[in-house]
Design a protein around this motif. Structure first.
Motif, short mmCIF file in Angstrom:
data_model
loop_
_atom_site.label_atom_id
_atom_site.label_comp_id
_atom_site.label_asym_id
_atom_site.label_seq_id
_atom_site.Cartn_x
_atom_site.Cartn_y
_atom_site.Cartn_z
N GLY A 271 -35.40 48.02 138.37
CA GLY A 271 -35.97 48.99 137.34
C GLY A 271 -37.47 48.98 137.60
O GLY A 271 -38.16 49.83 137.12
N GLU A 272 -37.87 47.70 137.93
CA GLU A 272 -39.35 47.61 137.81
C GLU A 272 -39.96 48.58 138.72
O GLU A 272 -41.38 49.29 138.40
N ILE A 273 -39.66 49.30 139.65
CA ILE A 273 -40.08 50.38 140.39
C ILE A 273 -40.22 51.65 139.19
O ILE A 273 -41.50 52.46 139.44
N PHE A 274 -39.34 51.68 138.68
CA PHE A 274 -39.30 53.12 137.88
C PHE A 274 -40.18 53.01 136.82
O PHE A 274 -41.28 53.65 136.47
N ASN A 275 -40.31 51.49 136.27
CA ASN A 275 -41.22 51.13 135.10
C ASN A 275 -42.88 51.66 135.63
O ASN A 275 -43.55 51.85 134.97
N GLU A 276 -43.13 51.14 136.86
CA GLU A 276 -44.25 50.97 137.48
C GLU A 276 -44.87 52.55 137.41
O GLU A 276 -45.89 52.95 137.80
N LEU A 277 -44.04 53.57 137.59
CA LEU A 277 -44.38 54.95 137.77
C LEU A 277 -45.47 55.45 136.87
O LEU A 277 -46.33 55.90 137.41
N THR A 278 -45.46 54.85 135.64
CA THR A 278 -46.19 55.23 134.62
C THR A 278 -47.70 55.12 135.21
O THR A 278 -48.75 55.87 134.85
N GLY B 63 -48.73 54.71 138.22
CA GLY B 63 -49.03 55.02 139.63
C GLY B 63 -48.49 53.80 140.45
O GLY B 63 -48.76 52.61 140.19
N VAL B 64 -48.03 54.02 141.54
CA VAL B 64 -47.50 52.79 142.42
C VAL B 64 -48.38 52.55 143.38
O VAL B 64 -48.75 53.17 144.30
N SER B 65 -48.62 51.19 143.16
CA SER B 65 -49.70 50.59 143.96
C SER B 65 -48.74 49.80 145.13
O SER B 65 -49.59 49.52 146.06
N GLU C 158 -34.83 55.03 120.46
CA GLU C 158 -35.64 54.82 119.44
C GLU C 158 -36.89 55.55 119.67
O GLU C 158 -37.43 55.69 120.67
N ALA C 159 -37.42 55.76 118.36
CA ALA C 159 -39.05 56.42 118.57
C ALA C 159 -39.72 55.72 119.51
O ALA C 159 -39.87 54.62 119.43
N GLY C 160 -40.63 56.45 120.11
CA GLY C 160 -41.63 55.76 121.14
C GLY C 160 -41.07 55.79 122.38
O GLY C 160 -41.76 55.71 123.43
N SER C 161 -39.65 55.87 122.52
CA SER C 161 -39.36 55.68 123.90
C SER C 161 -39.30 57.07 124.78
O SER C 161 -39.53 57.14 126.03
N ASP C 162 -39.47 58.25 124.02
CA ASP C 162 -39.63 59.52 124.84
C ASP C 162 -40.70 59.47 125.43
O ASP C 162 -40.83 59.91 126.55
N LEU C 163 -41.90 59.07 124.88
CA LEU C 163 -43.34 59.11 125.57
C LEU C 163 -43.24 58.49 126.92
O LEU C 163 -43.68 58.76 127.76
N PHE C 164 -42.74 57.18 126.79
CA PHE C 164 -42.35 56.53 128.16
C PHE C 164 -41.53 57.13 129.00
O PHE C 164 -42.19 57.38 130.31
N TYR C 165 -40.59 57.56 128.59
CA TYR C 165 -39.60 58.26 129.74
C TYR C 165 -40.39 59.45 130.00
O TYR C 165 -39.92 59.83 131.34
N ALA C 166 -40.98 60.24 129.06
CA ALA C 166 -41.39 61.50 129.54
C ALA C 166 -42.28 61.26 130.64
O ALA C 166 -42.45 61.94 131.77
N ARG C 167 -43.20 60.21 130.64
CA ARG C 167 -44.24 59.82 131.47
C ARG C 167 -43.58 59.70 133.08
O ARG C 167 -44.00 60.09 133.97
N VAL C 168 -42.60 58.93 132.94
CA VAL C 168 -41.97 58.52 134.03
C VAL C 168 -41.35 59.44 134.73
O VAL C 168 -41.33 59.75 136.13
#
Ligand SMILES: Nc1nc2c(ncn2[C@@H]2O[C@H](COP(=O)(O)OP(=O)(O)OP(=O)(O)O)[C@@H](O)[C@H]2O)c(=O)[nH]1
Ligand SMILES: [Mg+2]
Length: 275
Positions: free
Chosen positions: A103-110, A112-114, A141-151
């Motif tokens: 999952g760390e790869i997906f998290n890092e997408l926000t 930019g992948v270095s 939950e509220a707040g997750s949408d922003l993160f998922y949207a970015r990813v």
């Protein structure tokens, strides 16, 4: 046979889902029979017994640089799923080759992948012999949408760069859907889970992915106790992020196969065989 990769942020339940497939209960009333083909699939099936039934806590899948130096060091799971049908219907089969992404790869997408290794993983998920991705999300939950949207926006940009926006299927699923707040939404997950709780993410997906290549699902590897007893089959250990099955003998996973069927065949599984 199409390759399907399971992606999504850390803790979304990807490894547990694959372990669940590998350890699929061989009950006579199950509509599916799943056979692990590769060594890795057999290995995870053996491990699944401790993961699923005895609640061994699952380690996050990580790229440690020692064991996993390249994409090809990731375990490769290959399964054959037989769909049992009525005697007058043709038998059906799904052949799957799957990889379990950290999952760390997906998290890092926000950000930019270095990391070049992460970049390699992302590139591999978008090559032509991958027919589709199962994207697992677990937060509503509220707040997750922003993160998922970015990813998701970043991921679709990568699809675009590699010319995959028109032909890569995406099955976007809310995992752990036995949770009481979202369980009622499982019947129409696009409307009652995704549009309701993750509106921004849903609208980006709908806007940028062709209609025929996008489906929304609700999955629970743990499931509920019984069709008429929708209490989650889950025991939470106080203070621990890990969940385990409450009644292992009543294990009834929910919705695990339909996204795979759609991803591999491009059509929905008939209502009569929905799991
Ligand atoms: N309630 C519930 N918990 C689940 C379910 N599936 C997985 N979990 C729990 O979610 C946690 C994370 O699961 P993993 O399968 O390790 O998640 P992952 O997506 O592989 O995470 P990374 O490897 O870090 O990317 C574990 O504690 C699991 O027990 C489910 O269907 N219901
Ligand atoms: Mg994992």
């Amino acid at each position: 046979m199409g390759n399907i990769y399971v992606i999504g942020p850390t803790g979304a339940g990807k490894t547990t889902y694959l372990a669940g497939l590998a350890y699929w209960p061989d009950r006579t009333n199950s509509k599916f029979r799943i056979t692990g083909i590769t060594e890795d699939a057999k290995k995870i099936a053996a491990k699944a017994e401790t993961i699923i039934l005895n609640g061994a806590s699952l380690e996050p899948t990580i790229i440690d640089g020692v064991k996993i130096k390249s994409f090809y060091d990731l375990p490769l799971y290959s399964f054959e799923i037989d769909i049992k049908r009525q005697w007058w219907q043709m038998p059906e089969k799904i052949n799957l080759v799957m990889r379990d992404y950290p999952g760390e790869i997906f998290n890092e997408l926000t950000a930019g992948v270095s990391n070049p290794l992460h970049q390699e993983f992302l590139d591999e998920s978008l090559i032509k012999d991958v027919v589709g991705c199962l994207i697992l999300f677990h937060k509503w939950e509220a707040g997750s949408d922003l993160f998922y949207a970015r990813v998701i926006e970043r991921f679709i940009n990568l699809m675009d760069e590699r010319d995959r926006t028109q032909d890569l299927r995406l099955a976007v699923a809310m995992s752990k859907c036995e949770r009481g707040e979202i369980w009622p939404g499982r019947l129409d997950p696009e409307l009652d889970i995704f549009k309701l709780h993750l509106p921004r993410t849903t609208s980006i997906l709908r806007r940028r992915i062709p209609y025929k290549n996008l489906q929304f699902y609700a999955i629970s590897t743990f499931g509920v106790l019984h069709r008429n007893d929708p209490r989650p089959n889950r025991a939470d250990e106080l203070g621990s992020p890990h969940s385990v099955l409450r009644e292992p003998l009543k294990w009834r996973p929910y919705g695990m196969i339909s996204p795979l069927y759609w991803l591999s065949k491009g059509k929905k599984m008939g209502l009569t065989i929905n799991n």
